[in-house]
Motif scaffolding. Sequence first.
Motif, PDB file in Angstrom:
ATOM      1  N   LEU A   1     -51.357  24.700  22.654  1.00 15.32           N
ATOM      2  CA  LEU A   1     -51.282  25.191  21.280  1.00 15.32           C
ATOM      3  C   LEU A   1     -51.395  26.716  21.292  1.00 15.32           C
ATOM      4  CD1 LEU A   1     -51.160  24.266  18.267  1.00 15.32           C
ATOM      5  CD2 LEU A   1     -53.672  24.407  18.263  1.00 15.32           C
ATOM      6  N   ALA A   2     -50.360  27.380  20.782  1.00 15.79           N
ATOM      7  CA  ALA A   2     -50.357  28.856  20.740  1.00 15.79           C
ATOM      8  C   ALA A   2     -49.296  29.296  19.761  1.00 15.79           C
ATOM      9  CB  ALA A   2     -50.064  29.415  22.127  1.00 15.79           C
ATOM     10  N   ASP A   3     -49.531  30.435  19.115  1.00 14.21           N
ATOM     11  CA  ASP A   3     -48.501  30.931  18.210  1.00 14.21           C
ATOM     12  C   ASP A   3     -47.341  31.477  19.038  1.00 14.21           C
ATOM     13  OD1 ASP A   3     -49.169  33.557  19.047  1.00 14.21           O
ATOM     14  OD2 ASP A   3     -50.612  33.782  17.413  1.00 14.21           O
ATOM     15  N   SER A   4     -46.246  31.789  18.381  1.00  9.84           N
ATOM     16  CA  SER A   4     -45.019  32.178  19.088  1.00  9.84           C
ATOM     17  C   SER A   4     -45.228  33.423  19.938  1.00  9.84           C
ATOM     18  CB  SER A   4     -43.901  32.411  18.075  1.00  9.84           C
ATOM     19  OG  SER A   4     -43.642  31.233  17.353  1.00  9.84           O
ATOM     20  N   GLU A   5     -45.985  34.420  19.414  1.00 10.48           N
ATOM     21  CA  GLU A   5     -46.203  35.664  20.155  1.00 10.48           C
ATOM     22  C   GLU A   5     -46.984  35.393  21.439  1.00 10.48           C
ATOM     23  OE1 GLU A   5     -48.448  39.975  19.495  1.00 10.48           O
ATOM     24  OE2 GLU A   5     -47.857  38.758  17.758  1.00 10.48           O
ATOM     25  N   ALA A   6     -47.997  34.546  21.349  1.00  7.82           N
ATOM     26  CA  ALA A   6     -48.792  34.225  22.536  1.00  7.82           C
ATOM     27  C   ALA A   6     -47.968  33.426  23.547  1.00  7.82           C
ATOM     28  CB  ALA A   6     -50.039  33.442  22.129  1.00  7.82           C
ATOM     29  N   GLN A   7     -47.088  32.577  23.047  1.00  9.11           N
ATOM     30  CA  GLN A   7     -46.224  31.807  23.955  1.00  9.11           C
ATOM     31  C   GLN A   7     -45.370  32.744  24.812  1.00  9.11           C
ATOM     32  OE1 GLN A   7     -43.931  28.695  22.033  1.00  9.11           O
ATOM     33  NE2 GLN A   7     -45.603  28.245  20.601  1.00  9.11           N
TER      34      GLN A   7
ATOM     35  N   SER B   1     -46.310  15.863  31.705  1.00  8.51           N
ATOM     36  CA  SER B   1     -45.304  16.026  30.657  1.00  8.51           C
ATOM     37  C   SER B   1     -45.950  16.895  29.583  1.00  8.51           C
ATOM     38  CB  SER B   1     -44.904  14.665  30.085  1.00  8.51           C
ATOM     39  OG  SER B   1     -44.027  14.816  28.993  1.00  8.51           O
ATOM     40  N   HIS B   2     -45.305  18.004  29.227  1.00 10.13           N
ATOM     41  CA  HIS B   2     -46.011  18.962  28.365  1.00 10.13           C
ATOM     42  C   HIS B   2     -45.109  19.473  27.246  1.00 10.13           C
ATOM     43  CE1 HIS B   2     -43.727  21.729  30.936  1.00 10.13           C
ATOM     44  NE2 HIS B   2     -43.849  22.611  29.944  1.00 10.13           N
ATOM     45  N   ALA B   3     -45.780  20.002  26.234  1.00 13.39           N
ATOM     46  CA  ALA B   3     -45.116  20.716  25.144  1.00 13.39           C
ATOM     47  C   ALA B   3     -45.956  21.941  24.822  1.00 13.39           C
ATOM     48  CB  ALA B   3     -44.989  19.828  23.911  1.00 13.39           C
ATOM     49  N   VAL B   4     -45.291  23.051  24.531  1.00 17.22           N
ATOM     50  CA  VAL B   4     -45.956  24.281  24.114  1.00 17.22           C
ATOM     51  C   VAL B   4     -45.511  24.547  22.676  1.00 17.22           C
ATOM     52  CG1 VAL B   4     -46.310  26.731  24.572  1.00 17.22           C
ATOM     53  CG2 VAL B   4     -45.919  25.145  26.481  1.00 17.22           C
ATOM     54  N   ARG B   5     -46.462  24.486  21.726  1.00 15.87           N
ATOM     55  CA  ARG B   5     -46.088  24.570  20.320  1.00 15.87           C
ATOM     56  C   ARG B   5     -47.101  25.411  19.546  1.00 15.87           C
ATOM     57  NH1 ARG B   5     -45.264  18.490  20.606  1.00 15.87           N
ATOM     58  NH2 ARG B   5     -43.017  18.172  20.841  1.00 15.87           N
ATOM     59  N   SER B   6     -46.594  26.032  18.497  1.00 17.05           N
ATOM     60  CA  SER B   6     -47.457  26.684  17.526  1.00 17.05           C
ATOM     61  C   SER B   6     -47.918  25.623  16.523  1.00 17.05           C
ATOM     62  CB  SER B   6     -46.692  27.777  16.790  1.00 17.05           C
ATOM     63  OG  SER B   6     -45.674  27.193  15.987  1.00 17.05           O
ATOM     64  N   PRO B   7     -48.909  25.922  15.700  1.00 13.81           N
ATOM     65  CA  PRO B   7     -49.319  24.953  14.677  1.00 13.81           C
ATOM     66  C   PRO B   7     -48.140  24.521  13.796  1.00 13.81           C
ATOM     67  CG  PRO B   7     -50.995  26.653  14.891  1.00 13.81           C
ATOM     68  CD  PRO B   7     -49.843  27.084  15.737  1.00 13.81           C
TER      69      PRO B   7
ATOM     70  N   PRO C   1     -55.388  33.789  31.258  1.00 10.71           N
ATOM     71  CA  PRO C   1     -56.480  34.731  30.961  1.00 10.71           C
ATOM     72  C   PRO C   1     -57.454  34.149  29.950  1.00 10.71           C
ATOM     73  CG  PRO C   1     -54.344  35.838  30.932  1.00 10.71           C
ATOM     74  CD  PRO C   1     -54.052  34.378  31.017  1.00 10.71           C
ATOM     75  N   VAL C   2     -58.706  34.501  30.140  1.00 10.38           N
ATOM     76  CA  VAL C   2     -59.749  33.952  29.275  1.00 10.38           C
ATOM     77  C   VAL C   2     -59.492  34.318  27.812  1.00 10.38           C
ATOM     78  CG1 VAL C   2     -62.213  34.059  28.712  1.00 10.38           C
ATOM     79  CG2 VAL C   2     -61.476  33.931  31.103  1.00 10.38           C
ATOM     80  N   GLU C   3     -59.045  35.604  27.587  1.00 14.02           N
ATOM     81  CA  GLU C   3     -58.879  36.043  26.199  1.00 14.02           C
ATOM     82  C   GLU C   3     -57.556  35.601  25.588  1.00 14.02           C
ATOM     83  OE1 GLU C   3     -56.655  38.989  28.618  1.00 14.02           O
ATOM     84  OE2 GLU C   3     -58.481  37.775  28.813  1.00 14.02           O
ATOM     85  N   ALA C   4     -56.701  34.925  26.378  1.00 16.10           N
ATOM     86  CA  ALA C   4     -55.385  34.517  25.858  1.00 16.10           C
ATOM     87  C   ALA C   4     -55.576  33.491  24.754  1.00 16.10           C
ATOM     88  CB  ALA C   4     -54.532  33.942  26.972  1.00 16.10           C
ATOM     89  N   PRO C   5     -54.886  33.683  23.601  1.00 20.59           N
ATOM     90  CA  PRO C   5     -55.056  32.752  22.465  1.00 20.59           C
ATOM     91  C   PRO C   5     -54.256  31.462  22.668  1.00 20.59           C
ATOM     92  CG  PRO C   5     -53.483  34.470  21.896  1.00 20.59           C
ATOM     93  CD  PRO C   5     -53.971  34.799  23.275  1.00 20.59           C
TER      94      PRO C   5
END
Length: 874
Positions: free
Chosen positions: A101-107, A129-135, A72-76
Motif C-alpha cells: 500500500l503506497a500512494d503513486s508518488e511513493a510507488q 503474487s503481489h499488487a502495489v496499489r494506492s488507497p 527504507p524505514v522512512e518510506a511511506p
Amino acid sequence: MSTTATAKETGTRPPDSESDVAWSAHARATLNASDAKLAKRFDQGDEVDRLVALRARAADHLLKEAWARCIPVEAPLALFAVGGYGRGELFPQSDIDLLVLADSEAQQAQHASLSRFFAMLWDAGLPVSHAVRSPAQCTEAASDQTVLTALIEWRALCADEAAQATLMAAISPQQVWPPRDFFVAKREEQRMRHARFGDTSENLEPNIKDGPGGLRDLHTLGWMALRTFGVRELEPLIGLSHVGPDEAAALARERRALGRLRYGLHLVAGRPEERLRFDYQKTLAERLGFADDEETLGVEKMMQGFYRSAAIVRRVSDRLLQRFEEQFDGEALPEPLDDFFALRRGYLAARDPAWPQADISQVFALFAMWAAHPEVRGLHSRTARALAESLTRLPAFEVATAAQCADFMALLRAPRAVETLTRMARLGVLGQWIPAFARVSGRMQFDLFHVYTVDQHTLMVLRNIAAFSSGRADERFSIAHEVWPRLRKPELLLLAGLFHDIAKGRGGDHSELGAVDAREFCAAHRISEGDTSLIAWLVEQHLRMSITAQKQDISDAEVIHRFATLVGDRERLDYLYLLTCADIAGTSPKLWNAWKDRLLADLYFATRRVLREGLEQPVAADARMEEARESARALMAVQGFDAATADALFAIMPAEGFLRFRPEQIAWQASALRNVAPGETRVRVRRIADDGNALEVFVHSPDRSGLFAAILATLDRMGFGIHQARVLDGPHGTIFDTFEVLPADSYASSDPAEVEAGLGDALDGPLEKVRTSRRAMPRQLKHFRFAPKIEFGTTPDGRRTLLSLVAPDRPGLLSDVAQVLRAQRLNVHDARIATFGERAEDLFQITDAHGQPLDDQTQQALRDALRASFENLP
C-alpha cells in the motif's frame, strides 16, 4: 548524498547482488528445512491448523527480513498479507499473496527497492503474487468482488496503525460492495463454481478446494461473516443465533479434515494441486495411514471420508446461507400450509418449535408436504437444523412401528417419490431409516467404471427410473416408455433400485447380500410375499441381463433360452429390463449409448418371444431362418426390391446371418450387395440411432489373410472403439463382417459416408501396410494396471475355440490383439467387446488355419504371443 550515507540514515543495506543472492539462498534453505520439519510433524499427526499457521509464520519472518533489507524505514510503504495467507494459513504449495500500500508518488520513488524486494523473494523460492496499489487504486480494484475478497482478509506484516486504517477505509462497505450486494455476488459465484463440477462433490477426482463441499465453501461463509458482521470466524455468530454450536463444531471438524487432505496432497504432489487425482490418491491414502483390509482398499476409505465431509459442509452451508439472506431481507411472516407446516419466504418450515420430537412420522410428513408443493425453495434453516439435531434419535425401520413403515411406503408410492428419496438421502434421513444405505454413503470404488459413489449411483438409478415413468419417448431408451405402463407396482422397481448395490463393500456377493437386506426391509414394511420375492430376485439378478447382452451371443437360441428360463415370466422380464437400463445409465454418463440400448432391446424382445411361445418349445433354426427371410424380404419390398431380387441377394449371403442378425440388418446388408462385382470390396456405414454417434459398419470382401486385423487397425486409426464384431464366412470365399463402433477420440468423424470412404480406401490397398497407430496412454489408465487374464474354452457345438481376454484397457488394444491373431494364422468368427472403465473384457470365437478348434499347442502359442504383445508396450 552518497549511497553509504543513505544506507546509514535509513537503516537498510545498500543493494548488493552477491549479498541478495546469499540471502535468497539462505532463505530458501531455511524454508526448506522448516517445511521438512512440518512435513514430519504432519506425518506424526499434528493438527493441520497448527501446521499451516506455523508455515505462515515462517514465511512472515522471511518477508519481514527481506522488507527490512530493501525498503527504507522512512518510506511511506506498507506491506500486507492478503487472501489465504492473510488468514494466517499457508499450505505447502500455496501462493503467498501480498499487497503493498503506497500512494503513486511513493510507488515511483521506491520502484527499484520494491523490484529488488520481490526479486529476492522469487529467488528464495517463495511463490509470491503481489499488487502495489494506492488507497484509491485499492478501492477501484475492489469493484471486482474477487479482488475485494482477497483484500478483506488483510493482515499487517510491515504496516503501522495509520496504514491499516487507510486500507480499511479504502475497502469499507461505504466505499464498495455493501454487505448485501457482496452476499448476493458471492452466493452466485458459489452457484456457478458448483455448476462447473456438475454440482456434486462425488467425482472420481474431486477438487478439495473449489469443488462443492470443499474448503472454498467454508471460506465463502467466512467472507460473508467478515463483510456482514466484521468477524473472521463463525464462532462469534453463535451468540447472535446465526450459527448453532453444533453447526460451528461440525464445520470446524470438517475444515480440519479437508485441510489435512489438502496439506497431504500438496506434500505428495510436490506442486500446487487441489484435485485428488488418481496419480496421488493411493500415495496420499498410505501417507495418511489408511490401510487396505479384506473388504475395502485404504484409498476407498480415504475417499469415503472426503465425500462425507463434503456432504456435511454442503448441508450446513445451505442452512447458513439462508440465515445470511434473512439477515438482509428480514424473516417473513409464515404462510400456513396446514396445522403443522408453513412457508417462510418460500422455504418449508415446521410450525412447532419443538418439531420433530424424535418422531419419524413427523419427518415423513414434512417430506410429503414438500413433495406436494413443488414451488418450495427448500427447507427453512431452523427446520433443517432441527432435523439434523434429531437424526440420531430417529428410529431405523427394523425397530419402527407398523404405522411409521406405512408412512414411508406412502412416500414411495406418491408422485415425485424419487425426488423425495433424493432429499431424504442428502439430509441424512434415508441413511437413518435404512442403516445399510448409510454404510454406502460416500463409498467409492477405486476404478474408472464406477464414476459415482454407491449412494450417488443409487440415486442416479432412481432418477432414471423416474424418467421412465414420464410416459414420453426418450431417445436414449427406445422402448422403456412402452415397457413402463406394464408394471403392476412401480414402487417395487424403486425398491429394487434402492437395494441393488446396498451391500457393496461388505465382502461376498453384493447381489446376494443385498437380496437378504431387501427381504428384511419388505418384511418390516408388510410387503406381500409375492412382491418381496420379485424385489429380492431383481436385486440378486440385477447384473444378469447386462452380462448376457454384453458378453454372450444373444442371436444364439440357446443363450436366449437359458436367459428366458432364468427370468421365468414376462413380469420379471419387464422389471429387470428397466432396472438394467437404469443401472447401466446411472453408472457413468459415458456408459450408456445407442449400441447398449439396441442390445438390451434385442435381448428383451427375443426373451419375450420365447416366454410367449413356451420354454418347452424352442423354435428350430430352420424356422427362425425362414422367418428372418420373410421379414427382410418385406422390408426390402418397401425399398423397391422385388422378391426374386431379394432372394438372389440372400443366396450370396451366409446362412448363419439369418440366425445372427435382425431382419432390418439383413435387409440393409442385402441392399448393399446390389450390383456387387466378383472380387469387389464393399463397405457400408450407418448410424445405429438417428440422433446417436454409434455406427454400424458392414464389410463384404473376398477373404484375405489379415483382413480382420486390417479393418480393426483402420477403425482404430480413424478414432473408433469397437464394441461388437461379427465375422461370417460367405459363399465363394467371401466374408461378411459387421462391426458396431463408437468414437473413442475427438477426431473420429460422425459422418457415415466419410467413414465408409476411409475404410474402403484402406481395404483396397495392400493390407500388410495397415498398422495400428500408437497413441499415448491416457493418464488415468496408468494407475489401474493388472496382469492380463487369458482363458480358452469351446463353443457349445464344439466347432470353435473361445478366447476370453481380460486386460487393462488402452488405445489400440483390440487392434493389437487382432494383429497377434493374424500373425498366428488364426481365423476370427465372432467378437464381443466390452469395456468397463479400465478393464477390457473381450471374447473371441476363433479357429485355426484349417477351420478347426485350437489344440493345446496352438492355444499355448497364442497365449505366449498375447502376453509378449502386452509386455512389449511402449
